[in-house]
Scaffold this motif. Structure first.
Motif, short mmCIF file in Angstrom:
data_model
loop_
_atom_site.label_atom_id
_atom_site.label_comp_id
_atom_site.label_asym_id
_atom_site.label_seq_id
_atom_site.Cartn_x
_atom_site.Cartn_y
_atom_site.Cartn_z
N UNK A 112 -0.22 -17.26 1.76
CA UNK A 112 0.51 -18.35 1.10
C UNK A 112 1.91 -17.95 0.66
N UNK A 113 2.11 -16.65 0.38
CA UNK A 113 3.43 -16.19 -0.07
C UNK A 113 4.34 -15.84 1.10
N UNK A 114 3.83 -15.97 2.34
CA UNK A 114 4.64 -15.71 3.52
C UNK A 114 4.71 -14.26 3.94
N UNK A 128 5.94 -9.44 -16.25
CA UNK A 128 5.11 -10.09 -15.23
C UNK A 128 5.96 -10.51 -14.03
N UNK A 129 7.15 -11.05 -14.30
CA UNK A 129 8.05 -11.46 -13.22
C UNK A 129 8.50 -10.27 -12.39
N UNK A 130 8.88 -9.18 -13.07
CA UNK A 130 9.31 -7.98 -12.36
C UNK A 130 8.17 -7.39 -11.52
N UNK A 131 6.95 -7.46 -12.05
CA UNK A 131 5.79 -6.92 -11.32
C UNK A 131 5.55 -7.69 -10.04
N UNK A 132 5.61 -9.01 -10.12
CA UNK A 132 5.32 -9.83 -8.93
C UNK A 132 6.46 -9.78 -7.92
N UNK A 133 7.68 -9.49 -8.39
CA UNK A 133 8.83 -9.38 -7.48
C UNK A 133 9.08 -7.94 -7.04
N UNK A 134 8.19 -7.03 -7.42
CA UNK A 134 8.30 -5.60 -7.07
C UNK A 134 9.60 -5.00 -7.60
N UNK A 135 9.94 -5.35 -8.81
CA UNK A 135 11.18 -4.85 -9.40
C UNK A 135 10.93 -3.91 -10.58
N UNK A 136 9.66 -3.54 -10.81
CA UNK A 136 9.35 -2.65 -11.91
C UNK A 136 9.90 -1.25 -11.64
N UNK A 137 10.44 -0.65 -12.67
CA UNK A 137 10.88 0.74 -12.57
C UNK A 137 9.85 1.65 -13.21
N UNK A 138 9.97 2.95 -12.96
CA UNK A 138 9.03 3.90 -13.55
C UNK A 138 9.04 3.83 -15.07
N UNK A 176 -0.67 -6.35 -4.51
CA UNK A 176 -0.98 -4.98 -4.10
C UNK A 176 -1.86 -4.24 -5.10
N UNK A 177 -2.32 -4.93 -6.14
CA UNK A 177 -3.21 -4.29 -7.10
C UNK A 177 -2.72 -4.46 -8.53
N UNK A 178 -3.48 -3.90 -9.44
CA UNK A 178 -3.20 -4.02 -10.87
C UNK A 178 -2.15 -3.01 -11.31
N UNK A 179 -1.17 -3.47 -12.07
CA UNK A 179 -0.19 -2.58 -12.69
C UNK A 179 -0.18 -2.86 -14.18
N UNK A 181 5.41 2.31 -8.27
CA UNK A 181 6.46 1.37 -7.87
C UNK A 181 7.02 1.78 -6.52
N UNK A 182 7.80 0.89 -5.93
CA UNK A 182 8.54 1.21 -4.71
C UNK A 182 9.94 1.69 -5.12
N UNK A 183 10.35 2.84 -4.57
CA UNK A 183 11.66 3.40 -4.93
C UNK A 183 12.47 3.65 -3.66
N UNK A 184 13.79 3.62 -3.80
CA UNK A 184 14.68 3.92 -2.68
C UNK A 184 15.06 5.39 -2.71
N UNK A 185 15.03 6.02 -1.53
CA UNK A 185 15.48 7.42 -1.39
C UNK A 185 16.89 7.39 -0.82
N UNK A 186 17.81 8.11 -1.45
CA UNK A 186 19.21 8.08 -1.05
C UNK A 186 19.59 9.32 -0.25
#
Length: 439
Positions: free
Chosen positions: A157-159, A336-346, A310-313, A43-48
């Motif tokens: 197509x997704x911009x 599925x929605x979280x995966x496509x919106x890049x909102x999945x957590x570990x 970006x690939x299979x999760x 996943x993509x994570x934020x570093x603080x």
């Protein structure tokens, strides 16, 4: 001066790629503020920021690969943000005539205004670029070429702007510049020919190619798929399922189901329930190997393979044995929605015990799914097609049929158990009332 390092992210994640810096040099940050987005294999994570102060230095750029513990930035805990006024006058300046002081002040004010205007433009450009949806590689390429991402039109197509869009924009600018210039001289031709030869030599191809760096996630997917084949005795067994009764039941109940639960009744909930029922009968398919021990899992967390840009999760539906059909359908839809919106957590991706992958949504007729290590079983579903089937009374009917596949680790799962597991799923799908009782 406080160093900011890549923190411990999760037990299985040791490295990542800087996707985007959320701050720039001179910015004021508070402890806990997000300063960059890191792309990992999952996943993509934020570093603080782990200290308050001013960003004194950014040691890595977007697109760079970093490991846990790497120093990526420095924070001046006693610093002040850029733009704060300081008294720079000295004793010598005070002794100078008043006129020179006024001229100097005017010049300083002019320089400040120019600097402020330049910073505002940069900040505006930076904000516009951040609002644009673009891959890390595209952002890096745009910086190298000095192109504003907000002025690039995406062909996706997704911009989403990709590196090839940036290159195309750069070529478009060079073409416009060349229109106003004169034709190249004969001296320039040999240089261009030499450059072309170098490019051809570099690519090692006679015809045009495009080189694109693999994303962190794609590299990890490739690595793990190879490891799964090298480290397990993987084998696949097949069967086919008559979907007539499930399709009939679904058709009869879909409207009332939607009205009652506010979610559509799909096929995945039927197969998830069937898989859980079969796993209870054949527990070795719900296990994993650790050293010389077999870990039999007493829970049923079912991974659902989801395809993204970006690939299979493989996010996980927790405690699928305790959920009803509506609960499973909602769980799958949310993941599925979280995966496509890049909102999945570990936490959404860890700890699955068995996986289901549905290639049928893309039109796959038959495939051999690869194990999602350390799991020892994965169920593959395929598309539904009408095929001739010989009935018990020897008549032939056109029936909606689906091929199903089970890949398993032959080190702990025998062929007999694998075949019977798949056969049990077939029986429950072909008799959904039996499946409802099992559920």
């Amino acid at each position: 001066m406080k160093e900011i390092k890549v923190p411990e992210l999760a037990e299985s994640i040791t490295e990542g790629t800087i996707s985007e810096w959320l701050v720039k040099k001179g910015d004021q940050v508070e402890k806990g503020d997000p300063i960059l987005e890191l792309e990992t294999d999952k996943v993509n994570v934020e570093v603080n920021a782990d200290a308050s102060g001013v960003i004194a230095e950014l040691l890595r750029e977007a697109g760079d690969d970093v490991e846990v513990g790497d120093v990526i930035a420095k924070v001046d805990e006693n610093g002040e943000a850029e733009g704060s006024d300081e008294d720079t006058s000295s004793d010598e300046e005070e002794s100078e005539p008043k006129e020179k002081e006024e001229e100097s002040n005017k010049e300083e004010e002019s320089q400040k205004e120019e600097k402020q205007s330049s910073e505002e433009k940069k900040e505006s450009s930076s904000k516009d670029s951040k609002d644009v949806i673009a891959t890390p590689a595209a952002r890096k390429r745009a910086r190298e070429l000095g192109i504003d991402l907000s002025e690039i039109s995406a062909r996706d197509p997704l911009g989403r702007i990709r590196p090839e869009d940036v290159d195309a924009a750069a070529k478009g600018e060079s073409k416009q510049e060349s229109k106003g210039s004169s034709k190249p001289s004969s001296e320039d031709k040999p240089k261009k020919q030499e450059k072309k030869k170098e490019e051809t030599k570099k690519t090692e191809f006679d015809k045009p190619v495009e080189r694109v760096k693999m994303s962190r996630r794609r590299q990890t997917i490739a690595k793990r798929l190879v490891e799964a084949q090298q480290e397990s005795a993987m084998l696949t067994t097949f069967n086919e399922v008559d979907m007539t009764n499930v399709m009939k039941l679904r058709s009869e109940r879909k409207e009332s189901f939607l009205k009652k639960h506010d979610i559509k009744l799909g096929f995945m909930s039927f197969f998830t329930k069937a898989a859980v029922g079969a796993l209870k009968e054949f527990p070795l398919l719900n296990a994993e190997i650790q050293g010389n021990e077999i870990i039999k899992k007493q829970f049923y967390d079912i991974g659902m393979a989801v395809s993204t840009d970006e690939g299979l999760v493989v996010p996980v539906v927790r405690d699928a044995d305790r959920l009803d059909f509506a609960g499973i359908e909602k769980g799958i839809a949310d993941l599925a929605t979280k995966a496509r919106n890049k909102e999945l957590g570990l936490e959404d991706l860890q700890g699955g015990s068995f996986t289901i992958t549905n290639g049928g949504i893309f039109g796959s007729m038959l495939s051999t799914p690869i194990l999602n290590a350390p799991q020892v079983g994965i169920l593959g579903l395929h598309n539904i097609e009408k095929r001739a089937k010989v009935m018990p009374d020897d008549t032939i009917e056109a029936r909606p049929m689906m091929y199903i596949a089970l890949s398993y680790d032959h080190r702990i799962v025998d062929g007999k158990d694998a075949v019977q597991f798949l056969r049990r799923i077939k029986e429950m799908i072909e008799d959904p009332f039996d499946l409802l009782l099992e559920g």
